[in-house]
Design an enzyme around this catalytic site. Structure first.
Site, PDB file in Angstrom:
ATOM      1  N   ASP A  36      -0.853  -1.394   4.384  1.00  0.00           N
ATOM      2  CA  ASP A  36      -2.234  -1.626   4.814  1.00  0.00           C
ATOM      3  C   ASP A  36      -3.111  -1.812   3.574  1.00  0.00           C
ATOM      4  OD1 ASP A  36      -4.856  -1.376   6.093  1.00  0.00           O
ATOM      5  OD2 ASP A  36      -3.729  -0.577   7.799  1.00  0.00           O
ATOM      6  N   ASP A  86      -4.678   1.259   1.813  1.00  0.00           N
ATOM      7  CA  ASP A  86      -5.991   0.824   2.289  1.00  0.00           C
ATOM      8  C   ASP A  86      -7.071   1.874   2.034  1.00  0.00           C
ATOM      9  OD1 ASP A  86      -7.771  -0.830   4.116  1.00  0.00           O
ATOM     10  OD2 ASP A  86      -7.643   0.996   5.316  1.00  0.00           O
ATOM     11  N   GLU A 114       4.567   1.678   8.230  1.00  0.00           N
ATOM     12  CA  GLU A 114       3.277   1.379   7.615  1.00  0.00           C
ATOM     13  C   GLU A 114       2.935   2.328   6.478  1.00  0.00           C
ATOM     14  OE1 GLU A 114      -0.326   2.501   9.523  1.00  0.00           O
ATOM     15  OE2 GLU A 114      -1.520   1.008   8.455  1.00  0.00           O
ATOM     16  N   SER A 169      -7.752  -3.880  10.644  1.00  0.00           N
ATOM     17  CA  SER A 169      -6.321  -3.666  10.865  1.00  0.00           C
ATOM     18  C   SER A 169      -5.913  -3.872  12.321  1.00  0.00           C
ATOM     19  CB  SER A 169      -5.928  -2.239  10.445  1.00  0.00           C
ATOM     20  OG  SER A 169      -6.104  -2.093   9.065  1.00  0.00           O
ATOM     21  N   HIS A 206      -4.206  -7.121   5.323  1.00  0.00           N
ATOM     22  CA  HIS A 206      -5.361  -7.669   4.596  1.00  0.00           C
ATOM     23  C   HIS A 206      -5.391  -6.993   3.243  1.00  0.00           C
ATOM     24  CE1 HIS A 206      -7.128  -3.767   5.356  1.00  0.00           C
ATOM     25  NE2 HIS A 206      -6.812  -3.916   6.638  1.00  0.00           N
ATOM     26  N   HIS A 258     -10.538   1.458   0.014  1.00  0.00           N
ATOM     27  CA  HIS A 258     -11.884   1.739   0.549  1.00  0.00           C
ATOM     28  C   HIS A 258     -12.637   2.685  -0.374  1.00  0.00           C
ATOM     29  CE1 HIS A 258     -11.970  -0.166   4.500  1.00  0.00           C
ATOM     30  NE2 HIS A 258     -10.737   0.252   4.738  1.00  0.00           N
TER      31      HIS A 258
END
Ligand SMILES: [Zn+2]
Length: 375
Positions: free
Chosen positions: A33, A270, A265, A74, A313, A274
């Site tokens: 992710d 991710d 995952e 997501s 992404h 962030h």
């Protein structure tokens, strides 16, 4: 004599049909992710200029935009990869008109596959949920949990226990699932030992705390002033569990003896992005990288497995602005605390891996996997 020949022919034919069935390839889909090229490159240079991804046979690029936004979340990108349709951000398993769509996991189940989901987030988080949920809002965890009880997934590993047994509607989904044949465990050794073919390993009550090599890098997306310490309890201690639970799950799936589909995952690459926290982001890539190594080991031995590693992404608009090869140091800079619309790489290895080269929409990942399942 003639009868014997006919009998022998029938035997050969039925053996062929049977062996064709048992030769359906295993599918291992790994989603980092927020894992763009900078996340990979940062991890690689931090790891003595090396990553397991260098062992893959083909590389492609995937366009990640969602139905309603150039910058996806997501949920929309998970749905694109799991079910082949671009949809709106925050939507899981529905097309852009709100119609439910079938995921590759569910299609595999119809074909007799065993299935598994592993995440370093709560198991109802957008990426794993994209493989079993059909719902218009990704944060509706109480309903996604109910959908999970009907998913028929053989093995799952992730956080989020509280959404199952600490509910406003007073239902205890863990009890309900246990009555339907599931077993639940709370540490890796019980997970490894269990002989159950319907098994859940809850790694945390909420989102898993995250350790890599004994260091806590956790970023608490859900830290709110009124959060209760016990709601954030982690069952895994100071161990990261992605690689070990993946290894145990591959053994379990292999033992069942049917073809399998598994989605793994690395969720918190991710979250590091962030947070614009390069140490956290890189640690989560390295844990994912260790897990890729476990998966490749299996695929090289098995020879009838397709492994696809990609991202939903990029997160953070990360760049490497300086560093030193000789001491494996890098310095990241970020332009955003959100996702970006950059294409993400797709790495493939094994059965029909060539299908994944080139540049294509993220929905094609579903279509390519479907063509392999329907071969
Ligand atoms: Zn994100």
């Amino acid at each position: 004599m003639r009868k014997n020949i006919i009998l022998a022919l029938l035997l050969v034919i039925s053996f062929n049909i049977h062996s064709q069935e048992s030769e359906s390839p295993n599918i291992i889909l790994m989603i980092g992710d927020g894992m763009g090229l900078t996340q990979i490159t940062s991890g690689m240079y931090s790891n003595n200029n090396s990553t397991s991804l260098e062992d893959f046979q083909y590389v492609g690029l995937s366009k990640t935009h969602s139905y309603d936004n150039l910058v996806t979340d997501s949920a929309a990108s998970g749905t694109a990869m799991s079910s082949g349709k671009k949809t709106q951000n925050k939507v899981l398993g529905l097309d852009h008109e709100g119609n439910p769509i079938k995921s590759i996991l569910s299609i595999c189940q119809d074909k007799g596959y065993s299935t598994a989901l592993i995440a370093t987030a709560n198991i109802l988080h957008a990426t794993p949920a994209a493989f079993f949920a059909n719902i218009d809002y990704r944060y509706n965890y109480k309903d996604i949990a109910v959908q999970m009880t009907k998913s028929g997934v053989n093995f799952f590993v992730g956080g989020g226990k509280k959404y199952f047994n600490s509910r406003e509607d007073k239902r205890d989904l863990i009890n309900e699932m246990t009555e339907n044949g599931y077993e639940f465990v709370y540490n890796i050794s019980d997970y490894e030992k269990s002989k159950s073919n319907y098994l859940g390993f809850f790694t945390a009550k909420d989102e898993p705390y995250y350790f890599y090599k004994g260091v806590n890098y956790s970023y608490r997306e859900y830290d709110e002033p009124d959060y209760k310490e016990d709601e954030l309890e982690d069952f895994t201690g100071k161990e990261s569990y992605l690689a070990s639970s993946t290894k145990a799950t591959l053994n379990k799936l292999d033992e069942i003896g049917k073809p399998f589909f598994i989605m793994i995952e690395g969720a918190q690459i991710d979250w590091g992005g962030h947070d614009n926290d390069q140490d956290y982001m890189v640690s989560q890539f390295l844990e994912f990288n260790d897990t890729i190594e476990v998966v490749l080991e299996f695929a090289k031995r098995d020879k009838n497995t397709i492994v696809v590693v990609t991202a939903d992404h990029e997160t953070g608009g990360a760049a490497i602005v300086r560093g030193k090869l000789s001491d494996s140091t890098i310095k990241n800079r970020f332009v955003s605390t959100n996702h970006t619309a950059s294409m993400v790489p797709v790495f493939s290895y094994g059965h029909k891996a060539h299908l994944f080269k080139g540049i294509y929409e993220n929905t094609e990942i579903f279509n390519k996997l479907l063509s392999i399942v329907n071969q």
